[in-house]
Design a protein around this motif. Structure first.
Motif, PDB file in Angstrom:
ATOM      1  N   ASN A  36      36.946  43.335  36.294  1.00 55.61           N
ATOM      2  CA  ASN A  36      36.221  44.610  36.237  1.00 55.61           C
ATOM      3  C   ASN A  36      35.687  45.038  37.607  1.00 55.61           C
ATOM      4  OD1 ASN A  36      34.399  42.490  36.291  1.00 55.61           O
ATOM      5  ND2 ASN A  36      32.930  43.471  34.933  1.00 55.61           N
ATOM      6  N   LYS A  37      35.537  44.073  38.538  1.00 59.88           N
ATOM      7  CA  LYS A  37      35.033  44.444  39.882  1.00 59.88           C
ATOM      8  C   LYS A  37      35.984  45.429  40.554  1.00 59.88           C
ATOM      9  CE  LYS A  37      34.101  40.878  39.196  1.00 59.88           C
ATOM     10  NZ  LYS A  37      33.956  40.439  37.800  1.00 59.88           N
ATOM     11  N   PHE A  38      37.280  45.193  40.364  1.00 61.62           N
ATOM     12  CA  PHE A  38      38.273  46.080  40.970  1.00 61.62           C
ATOM     13  C   PHE A  38      38.034  47.514  40.495  1.00 61.62           C
ATOM     14  CE2 PHE A  38      42.216  48.348  41.349  1.00 61.62           C
ATOM     15  CZ  PHE A  38      42.751  47.904  42.534  1.00 61.62           C
ATOM     16  N   TRP A  39      37.890  47.658  39.181  1.00 63.06           N
ATOM     17  CA  TRP A  39      37.761  49.020  38.639  1.00 63.06           C
ATOM     18  C   TRP A  39      36.393  49.621  38.898  1.00 63.06           C
ATOM     19  CZ3 TRP A  39      42.132  50.930  38.525  1.00 63.06           C
ATOM     20  CH2 TRP A  39      43.240  50.202  38.114  1.00 63.06           C
ATOM     21  N   LYS A  40      35.362  48.793  38.951  1.00 69.99           N
ATOM     22  CA  LYS A  40      34.029  49.348  39.216  1.00 69.99           C
ATOM     23  C   LYS A  40      33.915  49.823  40.666  1.00 69.99           C
ATOM     24  CE  LYS A  40      31.402  45.986  37.390  1.00 69.99           C
ATOM     25  NZ  LYS A  40      30.118  45.388  36.964  1.00 69.99           N
ATOM     26  N   LEU A  41      34.695  49.188  41.539  1.00 69.31           N
ATOM     27  CA  LEU A  41      34.623  49.581  42.958  1.00 69.31           C
ATOM     28  C   LEU A  41      35.609  50.699  43.285  1.00 69.31           C
ATOM     29  CD1 LEU A  41      34.287  46.005  44.483  1.00 69.31           C
ATOM     30  CD2 LEU A  41      32.546  47.805  44.505  1.00 69.31           C
ATOM     31  N   GLU A 142      23.586  46.786  42.412  1.00 69.24           N
ATOM     32  CA  GLU A 142      23.868  45.429  41.932  1.00 69.24           C
ATOM     33  C   GLU A 142      24.949  45.476  40.847  1.00 69.24           C
ATOM     34  OE1 GLU A 142      21.025  41.838  40.532  1.00 69.24           O
ATOM     35  OE2 GLU A 142      20.768  43.721  39.497  1.00 69.24           O
ATOM     36  N   GLY A 143      25.893  44.552  40.921  1.00 74.64           N
ATOM     37  CA  GLY A 143      26.956  44.515  39.910  1.00 74.64           C
ATOM     38  C   GLY A 143      27.914  45.694  40.011  1.00 74.64           C
ATOM     39  N   GLY A 144      27.696  46.577  40.973  1.00 73.10           N
ATOM     40  CA  GLY A 144      28.599  47.725  41.160  1.00 73.10           C
ATOM     41  C   GLY A 144      28.405  48.833  40.141  1.00 73.10           C
ATOM     42  N   THR A 173      25.426  43.968  34.156  1.00 74.40           N
ATOM     43  CA  THR A 173      24.650  45.163  34.497  1.00 74.40           C
ATOM     44  C   THR A 173      25.027  46.368  33.624  1.00 74.40           C
ATOM     45  OG1 THR A 173      26.251  45.659  36.255  1.00 74.40           O
ATOM     46  CG2 THR A 173      24.257  44.470  36.891  1.00 74.40           C
ATOM     47  N   GLY A 174      26.050  46.238  32.802  1.00 78.28           N
ATOM     48  CA  GLY A 174      26.319  47.240  31.764  1.00 78.28           C
ATOM     49  C   GLY A 174      27.394  48.276  32.079  1.00 78.28           C
ATOM     50  N   GLY A 175      27.885  48.319  33.312  1.00 78.94           N
ATOM     51  CA  GLY A 175      28.858  49.359  33.680  1.00 78.94           C
ATOM     52  C   GLY A 175      30.173  49.246  32.923  1.00 78.94           C
ATOM     53  N   THR A 176      30.614  48.014  32.699  1.00 74.85           N
ATOM     54  CA  THR A 176      31.921  47.818  32.068  1.00 74.85           C
ATOM     55  C   THR A 176      31.889  48.239  30.604  1.00 74.85           C
ATOM     56  OG1 THR A 176      32.200  45.962  33.577  1.00 74.85           O
ATOM     57  CG2 THR A 176      33.780  46.137  31.777  1.00 74.85           C
ATOM     58  N   VAL A 177      30.884  47.789  29.882  1.00 72.90           N
ATOM     59  CA  VAL A 177      30.823  48.164  28.460  1.00 72.90           C
ATOM     60  C   VAL A 177      30.584  49.670  28.332  1.00 72.90           C
ATOM     61  CG1 VAL A 177      28.347  47.642  28.077  1.00 72.90           C
ATOM     62  CG2 VAL A 177      29.961  47.478  26.207  1.00 72.90           C
ATOM     63  N   GLY A 279      37.504  38.312  34.897  1.00 76.18           N
ATOM     64  CA  GLY A 279      37.627  37.628  36.202  1.00 76.18           C
ATOM     65  C   GLY A 279      36.436  36.751  36.523  1.00 76.18           C
ATOM     66  N   GLY A 280      36.078  36.697  37.815  1.00 71.70           N
ATOM     67  CA  GLY A 280      34.909  35.910  38.203  1.00 71.70           C
ATOM     68  C   GLY A 280      35.178  34.426  38.372  1.00 71.70           C
ATOM     69  N   LEU A 281      36.452  34.058  38.499  1.00 73.10           N
ATOM     70  CA  LEU A 281      36.766  32.626  38.594  1.00 73.10           C
ATOM     71  C   LEU A 281      36.260  32.010  39.896  1.00 73.10           C
ATOM     72  CD1 LEU A 281      40.360  32.598  37.059  1.00 73.10           C
ATOM     73  CD2 LEU A 281      38.175  32.206  35.936  1.00 73.10           C
TER      74      LEU A 281
END
Ligand SMILES: Cc1ncc(COP(=O)(O)O)c(C=O)c1O
Length: 304
Positions: A36-41, A142-144, A173-177, A279-281
């Motif tokens: 999700n970091k890819f898409w949030k950024l 935070e958390g993007g 942080t809630g952005g993905t959901v 992700g987050g591995l």
């Protein structure tokens, strides 16, 4: 950043009973800016246009093991933009180099500013000060999580994801959901698994998504970032059984709760559930170092 051409696999996780469980391997989207970091950024960076700025700079916030700090540091390196991480915990100033996440961010040439927990909590003041000092910087929360992040999450959904009854993601942080709730197809149920015991998340997600068509379920397992033996066992068994490694802070906790829900009949007979592997591995190494110090079982990483 470009929208990758790879098709993200959706794999079935065989479970007893009539519920069909699937996992979308969003962790495979990018080797360094994972899940999700890819898409949030994605829209945060594409709206920034560093080429039109004299002193471009990415600033963001995170804890010592933050996936988001790791991702922004990689983004900075790949996009050729300097990056500054505001890191929670002033004590880390003298021992950040023992932390694998911060070491990795440093290798990506991210600079750090270490702040106390009280300073970190007051992000509004911190952000105002940073804006004054770095007027051309892109300050990513935070958390993007912000509106651009929510827009980006729509790319985790496609024609294939429309056929599932439930869409599930871990929540920090809630952005993905919020993005899933905003862009899910009519009739789909969106469930967020809270890894943080934060009472304000419901309101925050509702305001970001512009809808209340989601529910949040507790998946804290003793607290944010706390890794119980139950979760380690679950992650190791899951990897052995299905060949998919999960992180212990987000996806691992979500899947453990989904398994319990399937067992207790939470999902109606015959329904289909899609869980996102976000992700987050990168966080596993740091988690294992702590577990080793505590002489506890570690997360098994099979190197391919
Ligand atoms: C691996 C992973 N999964 C899930 C989440 C939760 O996403 P969000 O902060 O958008 O709720 C995060 C945090 O960004 C994360 O690093």
């Amino acid at each position: 950043m470009r929208i990758p051409e790879i098709e993200i696999p959706v794999v079935q996780i065989p479970v007893p009973g009539t519920v069909k469980l699937f996992m979308k391997r969003e962790d495979l989207i990018h080797p360094e800016i994972s899940g999700n970091k890819f898409w949030k950024l994605f829209y945060n960076i594409s709206q920034y246009q560093p080429q039109h700025r004299e002193n471009p700079l990415l600033i963001t916030f995170g804890g010592a093991y933050s996936n988001h700090i790791a991702a922004v540091s990689a983004l900075g390196r790949l996009a050729g933009i300097p990056a500054l991480g505001i890191i929670r915990g002033e004590e880390l100033e003298y021992r950040w180099f023992h932390n694998p996440t911060l070491q990795y961010a440093h290798e990506n040439e991210m600079k750090f500013r270490f702040v106390t927990r009280a300073e970190y909590r007051d992000k509004e003041t911190l952000t105002l000060l940073l804006q004054e000092q770095f007027p051309e910087a892109l300050i990513i929360p935070e958390g993007g999580t912000n509106e651009a992040a929510v827009q980006g999450v729509q790319h985790m959904l496609n024609e294939q994801t429309k056929r599932f009854d439930y869409l599930c993601t871990a929540v920090g942080t809630g952005g993905t959901v919020a993005g899933l709730a905003k862009f899910a197809a009519a009739g789909q149920r969106v469930i967020g698994y809270k890894t943080v015991a934060d009472q304000s998340l419901e309101r925050k997600v509702q305001s970001l998504a512009g809808t209340d068509r989601f529910e949040l379920i507790d998946a804290t397992f003793g607290g944010y970032g706390k890794i119980s033996d139950e979760i380690i066992r679950f992650i190791n068994d899951f990897d052995e059984e299905y060949g998919i490694l999960m992180d212990p802070v987000y996806t691992g906790k979500m899947m453990a709760i989904i398994f319990k829900q399937i067992e207790s009949g939470y999902f109606p007979d015959g329904s289909s559930v899609l869980a996102f592997h976000t992700g987050g591995l990168q966080g596993i190494e740091g988690a294992n170092e702590l577990l080793r110090k505590q002489k506890r079982q570690e997360i098994k990483v099979v190197k391919s």
